[in-house]
Write an enzyme that holds these catalytic residues in place. Structure first.
Site, short mmCIF file in Angstrom:
data_model
loop_
_atom_site.label_atom_id
_atom_site.label_comp_id
_atom_site.label_asym_id
_atom_site.label_seq_id
_atom_site.Cartn_x
_atom_site.Cartn_y
_atom_site.Cartn_z
N LYS A 244 23.99 78.96 2.30
CA LYS A 244 23.48 78.01 1.32
C LYS A 244 22.88 78.79 0.17
O LYS A 244 22.31 79.87 0.36
CB LYS A 244 22.41 77.10 1.93
CG LYS A 244 22.31 75.75 1.27
CD LYS A 244 23.48 74.87 1.65
CE LYS A 244 23.30 73.45 1.17
NZ LYS A 244 24.42 72.58 1.59
N GLY A 245 22.99 78.24 -1.01
CA GLY A 245 22.31 78.79 -2.17
C GLY A 245 21.41 77.73 -2.77
O GLY A 245 21.81 76.58 -2.91
#
Length: 1064
Positions: free
Chosen positions: A602-603
């Site tokens: 995830k970013g």
């Protein structure tokens, strides 16, 4: 011709005196002389044109003499200046300050009279001062222009003055966008002020732009069309050519273009910078600190805006006059250093330690390095400590009161131990330590890029590295222990060393960049707080945002989300929770991805509070700076090689998330433009014309959520049309809109970003479908279709009385807490949107009455909406709850299969079969593949739903726990299977892949071609995840070794039968 390097270091007599200037400490940043953007290894020479060689020629003001006479009459009439001085003061103003005719043509006689009076008054005031110091401060701001005049000592940044340049940045330049903008002209008086050999006057003139074409096409770069009329009138042919070339180069680049030129007949240099408007707020004033640091001043400065969205600056640099210049290196050396450092300044024009740079306590690199460590420390120093761990081990976390106490204690410890301001104050007290710690960082990460064919001039930073000894780890420990005054200070300064050890590669020394990125080894994270170890971590920092990208496996997938903050308080909360939110989202993704080859990632990008409108800018900088660390450098002087302590090739797979759905096409195209061989698979959810399968268009995420909702109804034999439903996340969102379109329950309440919509008799379904199809929030709901018991409260409404008499004093507060109310009867709650931890252990009690959960069924569509401890509490109170890691996995399955198609096809096949044509024609294969993806999503969801339901019935364990147990069992078996000899059994491998891979791909491309094109580690991941998920879904999480033996025996037997049949 450059001198020959000796022992790898070039000797140049211009730089000899750098070694003798210990008060100047530019940090190590070696490079060859290359002007980013131009490709030239030597500067070009511009002729002396216009006022002071500026390249600008103001149209002659024919009425100047007449105006001057009128001004003298006005001055004399006022009677403030003695008659004998009127003429000399007026002539000094007109002729000695370097002001061109444009000013006099613009200003009225009265305005000029006022300016002359202000300057004279300052001279008089100086005589009343003990130090006789002459200070002139004048400012006039009108609607379409402004004038600032200030006393200025060349080469000195005044940190306690009126700070006119900062005002110009904030009031005019930072807000210049497109066809609304302001240009700036700045002049320094040629001679010192009377009675002072050091002070000069610096004048700034700001003009609102009047463009030739205010609204040009997106690709227009012709300066004669996009330029301001005043600029085009004044600029010489050479000046226009310089700007034209800079704009042409900037239009093809994400970051800035930086060039410099010699000025004919002098040692002066003209520095030109071009960049996208709004991408470097505060740069104009920050540049002054930079060239002052190296003993330079400017005779003139210009800022030009262009209606196509670009800014260009020209600075006319020269040495500070007098004896002060002997303390600094020659301008030929300084200009080279300044060019290299502008790329850092562009990333963070105003860092948290700017004052230390402006006062020369630290170099620019050292302050920006300190700023980055400050960001790092603010996220990782607010840790819980051994005392919390000891207390947690003593308490019973299954006890609700104990668990709630630990939850509150954890939140308070993280918020109050080390605040960001406290950390910054501590760092500011130790500039010498920062310098030493920076040397350690630089010694590990700088790179010298040069070839024998290139002219080579070492930067001042590189030469300084030959003098300043890089301290050892032991010496750094001693320095910190001897310098700090208490334990808190020691902990903060030690965090610099943790940061240095963690950084595996960085773009800090890349000549052009748009944000600072760091690939980090996550081993420094305490396992008691982060029990699931991360595989990889990226930290990205810019003036507009900070962000992380976290992944749990080498091959991993997850979306990029942008977090916005409605207030400073909300920003502070979001900043404190940023890393933990990112970690938990990636961890949830890891558990979701049990059915697919990729692990979880995830970013998360957090916009700075003052840059809430910069989502696109932040996203572009985030992506480009990460690409700096993934792609090999192939543009000398623009993207030089970096020092890589990781020493492995990395590929990240990303997708859309909150506030990024409309940005993924840009990311795909940008990766292709930068030469990424994996551009097709870099981002999923992109436009179908680029081969994307949009989750929202085909309801991919919702199909999985619905499988769980309908599974509950099926098991309990409920009449769907009679189920009363609450939903957060409205008809404007992906999940919310598709949930409405695919369901037929009786909607009672919907909560979204605009407010709350309620009707206890059931909301009008046709009206909800209209909103969902048009992607509109509930503020567009036709309230005439509400029953007498229905109501709508929007977030910006206050003091609203509800039908049953309750008064709502604040619409935002009502919206934020509505899902916790227990006065409305619901059967099902499906969170399709909302911030993480909207229900925690404390607020979960609001949904429990007499030990019973007031909402019988919850399917968590939105990621992390409910904390794990709250889920367990609700399940204990009788709620049937399926968590996000199980329910919300349709999108990742779709993304995985989209990537698989992009890896399996060659470029030509991909364009033919997976890319929708410009005229809207959809390839037949594409339509069939989308349907196949939808079927896989629904099948995987049904398999997991049944497995969890069955396991719960058998063991009584909470479904939220079983979801995690199932994920862990699958991923653990997956990893074990990938490392066994089963993979080397070619027949068995091909048999599993033939089942795991979509039939459509096998028919279109063939297994052999797919295995040839798809990376081996990706195929292994497909092999392992498919076998592991099928075994666990079939036999459960606690299946014995004998069950696995039986499972594998049947597969081998099937393989033998097929082989025997084929051979017969």
């Amino acid at each position: 011709m450059a001198s020959t390097p000796v022992n790898g270091v070039a000797h140049n007599k211009l730089l000899d005196q750098v070694i003798r200037s210990p008060d100047r400490r530019p940090s190590p940043q070696p490079t060859h002389l290359s002007v980013p953007g131009s490709g030239h290894s030597t500067p070009r020479i511009l002729p002396q044109e216009g006022s002071g060689g500026s390249g600008y020629v103001a149209p002659k003001f024919e009425g100047k003499a007449k105006q001057m006479e009128a001004v003298m009459d006005g001055v004399e009439e006022k009677g403030f200046i003695p008659p004998d001085f009127v003429e000399t003061e007026t002539q000094w103003f007109y002729n000695e300050l370097g002001i061109d005719d444009m000013y006099f043509a613009t200003e009225s006689v009265e305005a000029v009279v006022n300016h002359i009076h202000s300057l004279y008054a300052a001279k008089v005031a100086a005589y009343a001062r003990d130090d006789k110091r002459l200070e002139i401060r004048l400012d006039k701001e009108a609607a379409d222009h402004a004038v600032y005049i200030d006393t200025s000592k060349p080469g000195i940044s005044v940190v306690d003055g009126p700070r006119y340049e900062q005002r110009i940045d904030e009031k005019y330049l930072d807000g210049s966008v497109g066809n609304t903008g302001y240009r700036v002209e700045s002049f320094r008086s040629a001679s010192p002020l009377p009675g002072s050999q050091e002070q000069q006057l610096r004048c700034y003139f700001v003009y609102q732009c009047d463009f030739v074409e205010p609204n040009p096409s997106a690709t227009e770069i012709d300066i004669e069309k996009i330029g301001d009329k005043r600029f085009l009138l004044k600029a010489t042919k050479n000046t226009k050519a310089v700007y034209q070339q800079a704009l042409h180069t900037a239009a093809g680049r994400t970051g800035p273009v930086i060039e410099y030129f010699d000025v004919e007949g002098s040692r002066d240099k003209r520095l030109v910078i071009a960049y996208k408007q709004g991408s470097a707020l505060g740069l104009f004033s920050a540049l002054s600190d930079l060239y002052h640091y190296y003993g330079l001043t400017t005779s003139r400065k210009y800022v030009e805006q262009f209606s196509n969205g670009y800014t260009a600056m020209s600075l006319y640099l020269r040495h500070v006059p007098g004896a002060a210049s002997s303390k600094h290196p020659p301008i030929e050396a300084s200009i080279h250093q300044i060019i290299k450092e502008i790329s850092l300044l562009y990333c963070i024009p105003q860092n948290k330690f700017q004052a230390d740079f402006a006062t020369a306590r630290l170099s620019l690199q050292e302050t920006i390095y300190a700023h980055c460590v400050w960001v790092f420390t603010s996220h990782f120093l607010n840790r819980l400590g051994s005392e919390y761990v000891a207390l947690a081990s003593l308490l019973d976390t299954s006890n609700t009161q104990h668990a709630e106490l630990l939850s509150k204690l954890k939140r308070r410890l993280r918020a109050e131990t080390f605040t960001a301001d406290y950390i910054r104050e501590i760092i500011s007290q130790y500039p010498d330590l920062v310098h030493s710690l920076y040397l350690s960082f630089a010694g590990s990460h700088y790179v010298q890029a040069q070839t024998e064919q290139e002219d080579f001039l070492p930067t001042l930073s590189y030469l300084r590295l030959q003098i300043d000894k890089i301290p050892t780890e032991g010496e750094l420990t001693d320095s910190i222990n001897k310098s700090v005054v208490n334990d808190h200070h020691r902990i903060v300064m030690e965090s610099f060393r943790i940061f240095n050890r963690a950084v595996l590669k960085t773009n800090f020394y890349t000549p052009t960049k748009v944000a600072l990125s760091f690939r980090m080894n996550p081993d420094f994270l305490p396992p008691q707080e982060y029990p699931q170890p991360l595989y990889g971590m990226f930290l990205v920092i810019s003036s507009e945002f900070r962000g992380f990208h976290l992944r749990f496996r080498d091959i991993a997938r997850g979306g990029i989300r942008i977090v916005k903050s409605r207030s400073e308080e909300a920003y502070a909360i979001n900043a404190r929770s940023l890393f933990d939110e990112n970690y938990n989202l990636a961890n949830t993704q890891q558990r979701k991805n049990k059915d697919i080859p990729e692990g979880g990632s995830k970013g998360v990008v957090l916009l700075d509070y003052h840059h809430q409108d910069k989502a696109r800018t932040a996203f572009e900088k985030y992506i480009d700076s990460i690409l700096d660390l993934l792609l090999p450098a192939n543009s000398p002087g623009i993207k030089d090689p970096i020092v890589d302590h990781y020493k492995k090739e990395e590929i990240l797979f990303m997708g859309p998330d909150e506030n990024t759905a409309d940005l993924v096409d840009w990311a795909t195209e940008h990766a292709r433009e930068r030469g990424a061989p994996w551009w097709k698979s870099f981002f999923t959810g992109k436009n179908p014309k680029l081969g994307g399968i949009p989750h929202d268009r085909y309801g991919m995420t919702t199909l999985s959520v619905r499988a769980y909702v309908e599974g509950i109804y099926r098991k309990l034999k409920l009449n769907t049309s009679e189920v009363r439903k609450l939903q957060t996340g409205g008809p404007d969102g992906d999940l919310g809109s598709n949930e409405i379109l695919l369901s037929n329950e009786k909607y009672v309440s919907i909560v979204d970003g605009s407010g709350v919509l309620v009707d206890t008799n059931g909301l009008d379904h046709e009206e909800l479908l209209r909103l969902a199809k048009q992607r509109l929030m509930i503020n567009h709901f036709d309230i005439s279709k509400l029953s007498p018991q229905g109501y709508r409260v929007l977030v910006d409404e206050n003091n609203i009385r509800l039908p049953h008499g309750e008064m709502v004093f604040n619409g935002t507060t009502f919206r934020n807490t509505f899902h916790l109310r227990k006065d409305i009867k619901y059967d099902t709650f499906v969170p399709c949107g909302g911030r993480p931890e909207s229900i925690d252990l404390t607020t979960a009690n609001s949904l429990i009455v007499d030990g019973k959960c007031v909402i019988p069924y919850i399917v968590e569509g939105a990621n992390l909406f409910i904390t794990q401890d709250a889920k367990l509490r609700l399940e204990k109170a009788g709620c049937i709850l399926y968590k996000d890691a199980s329910a919300n996995k349709g999108g990742v399955t779709s993304s995985s299969l989209e990537v698989l198609a992009s890896l399996s096809f060659d470029d030509a096949g991909f364009i033919e079969h997976m890319c929708v044509k410009n005229d809207g024609t959809v390839p037949e294969f594409y339509n069939k593949y989308v349907k196949a993806v939808q079927e896989v999503i629904q099948n995987n969801a049904r398999l997991e739903f049944e497995a969890i339901w069955k396991e719960h019935e058998a063991t009584g364990q909470p479904r939220s726990t079983l979801s995690d147990t199932l994920s862990i069992a699958i991923t653990k078996l997956d990893e074990e299977l990938q490392s066994t000899d089963l993979w080397t059994n070619v027949a068995f491998r091909e048999s599993v892949l033939s089942e795991a891979l979509p039939n459509l791909l096998l028919q279109q491309i063939g297994l052999d071609k797919i295995m040839e094109r798809v990376p081996d580690n990706y195929l292994r991941a497909i092999f392992g995840s498919y076998l592991a998920s099928r075994f666990v879904y079939q036999h459960g999480v606690s299946a014995s070794q004998f069950a696995f033996f039986d499972f594998m025996s049947k597969r081998m037997e099937k393989l033998w039968v097929i082989g025997h049949w084929n051979s017969g």
